[in-house]
Design a protein around this motif. Sequence first.
Motif, PDB file in Angstrom:
ATOM      1  N   TYR A   1      21.676  70.313   6.130  1.00 46.21           N
ATOM      2  CA  TYR A   1      22.137  70.873   4.860  1.00 46.21           C
ATOM      3  C   TYR A   1      20.949  71.397   4.072  1.00 46.21           C
ATOM      4  O   TYR A   1      20.074  70.646   3.670  1.00 46.21           O
ATOM      5  N   LEU A   2      20.927  72.721   3.884  1.00 44.61           N
ATOM      6  CA  LEU A   2      19.846  73.379   3.170  1.00 44.61           C
ATOM      7  C   LEU A   2      20.069  73.332   1.672  1.00 44.61           C
ATOM      8  O   LEU A   2      19.120  73.341   0.897  1.00 44.61           O
TER       9      LEU A   2
ATOM     10  N   VAL B   1      19.974  65.770   7.693  1.00 45.10           N
ATOM     11  CA  VAL B   1      20.480  66.194   8.999  1.00 45.10           C
ATOM     12  C   VAL B   1      21.351  65.083   9.565  1.00 45.10           C
ATOM     13  O   VAL B   1      21.011  63.903   9.465  1.00 45.10           O
ATOM     14  N   ILE B   2      22.491  65.466  10.136  1.00 49.06           N
ATOM     15  CA  ILE B   2      23.332  64.492  10.837  1.00 49.06           C
ATOM     16  C   ILE B   2      23.520  64.938  12.277  1.00 49.06           C
ATOM     17  O   ILE B   2      23.447  66.129  12.593  1.00 49.06           O
ATOM     18  N   GLU B   3      23.744  63.960  13.138  1.00 45.46           N
ATOM     19  CA  GLU B   3      23.971  64.210  14.551  1.00 45.46           C
ATOM     20  C   GLU B   3      25.263  63.525  14.959  1.00 45.46           C
ATOM     21  O   GLU B   3      25.548  62.412  14.510  1.00 45.46           O
ATOM     22  N   LYS B   4      26.013  64.218  15.808  1.00 46.49           N
ATOM     23  CA  LYS B   4      27.286  63.652  16.246  1.00 46.49           C
ATOM     24  C   LYS B   4      27.731  64.330  17.525  1.00 46.49           C
ATOM     25  O   LYS B   4      27.241  65.399  17.894  1.00 46.49           O
TER      26      LYS B   4
ATOM     27  N   ASP C   1      34.962  62.124  -1.075  1.00 46.79           N
ATOM     28  CA  ASP C   1      33.724  62.870  -0.870  1.00 46.79           C
ATOM     29  C   ASP C   1      32.681  62.090  -0.077  1.00 46.79           C
ATOM     30  O   ASP C   1      31.795  62.676   0.538  1.00 46.79           O
ATOM     31  N   ARG C   2      32.769  60.776  -0.049  1.00 49.75           N
ATOM     32  CA  ARG C   2      31.794  59.981   0.704  1.00 49.75           C
ATOM     33  C   ARG C   2      31.818  60.322   2.194  1.00 49.75           C
ATOM     34  O   ARG C   2      30.835  60.108   2.898  1.00 49.75           O
ATOM     35  N   TYR C   3      32.962  60.846   2.688  1.00 50.58           N
ATOM     36  CA  TYR C   3      33.097  61.172   4.097  1.00 50.58           C
ATOM     37  C   TYR C   3      32.851  62.647   4.399  1.00 50.58           C
ATOM     38  O   TYR C   3      32.963  63.071   5.546  1.00 50.58           O
ATOM     39  N   ALA C   4      32.507  63.437   3.398  1.00 50.78           N
ATOM     40  CA  ALA C   4      32.136  64.829   3.633  1.00 50.78           C
ATOM     41  C   ALA C   4      30.788  64.832   4.353  1.00 50.78           C
ATOM     42  O   ALA C   4      29.904  64.044   4.038  1.00 50.78           O
TER      43      ALA C   4
ATOM     44  N   SER D   1      27.767  64.940   2.138  1.00 52.93           N
ATOM     45  CA  SER D   1      27.477  63.643   1.506  1.00 52.93           C
ATOM     46  C   SER D   1      26.844  62.682   2.500  1.00 52.93           C
ATOM     47  O   SER D   1      25.891  61.973   2.171  1.00 52.93           O
ATOM     48  N   LEU D   2      27.367  62.658   3.716  1.00 50.29           N
ATOM     49  CA  LEU D   2      26.805  61.783   4.744  1.00 50.29           C
ATOM     50  C   LEU D   2      25.348  62.136   5.016  1.00 50.29           C
ATOM     51  O   LEU D   2      24.517  61.251   5.243  1.00 50.29           O
TER      52      LEU D   2
END
Length: 155
Positions: free
Chosen positions: A30-31, A85-88, A140-143, A146-147
Amino acid sequence: MAQEIERKFLISGDGWRSNVQSSSRLQQGYLSTSAKATVRVRIYDDREAVLTLKGKPEGIARAEFEYAIPLEDARELMEMARPNVIEKRRYKVPFEAHTWEVDVFEGHHAGLILAEVEMASTDEHVHLPDWLGREVSDDDRYANASLSRNPGIPS
């Protein structure tokens, strides 16, 4: 206008795994995230990349614009996005008239599993599989944005 309309749920069981059609490894950074817009870079299986701009959510709908970008540009943008950054791993799971996307998170969010379904309209009826848990579309906590800012699984 391009629009994303989706519902999001926690998972309650492994029933979805028997119907997996395909999967991809996603890395997304997310930039920028603000009340008005989110700018995200995503890399699929380290082979292709997109830049996505999302507008402010209005219920389960929001503006969404997505553009293919060169993989090398995406890698540089991903570095700019760190640490957000998230990875999934994303699994495509057909169920009745829709294909669900089940995201199994890795890294800081290991253990979190979410399912999303995209719809053509906000009032479209969606049959819900029995492996779904609580709906978190409005939490929103699960967006993902946000994560990316908050390590761990929301409680």
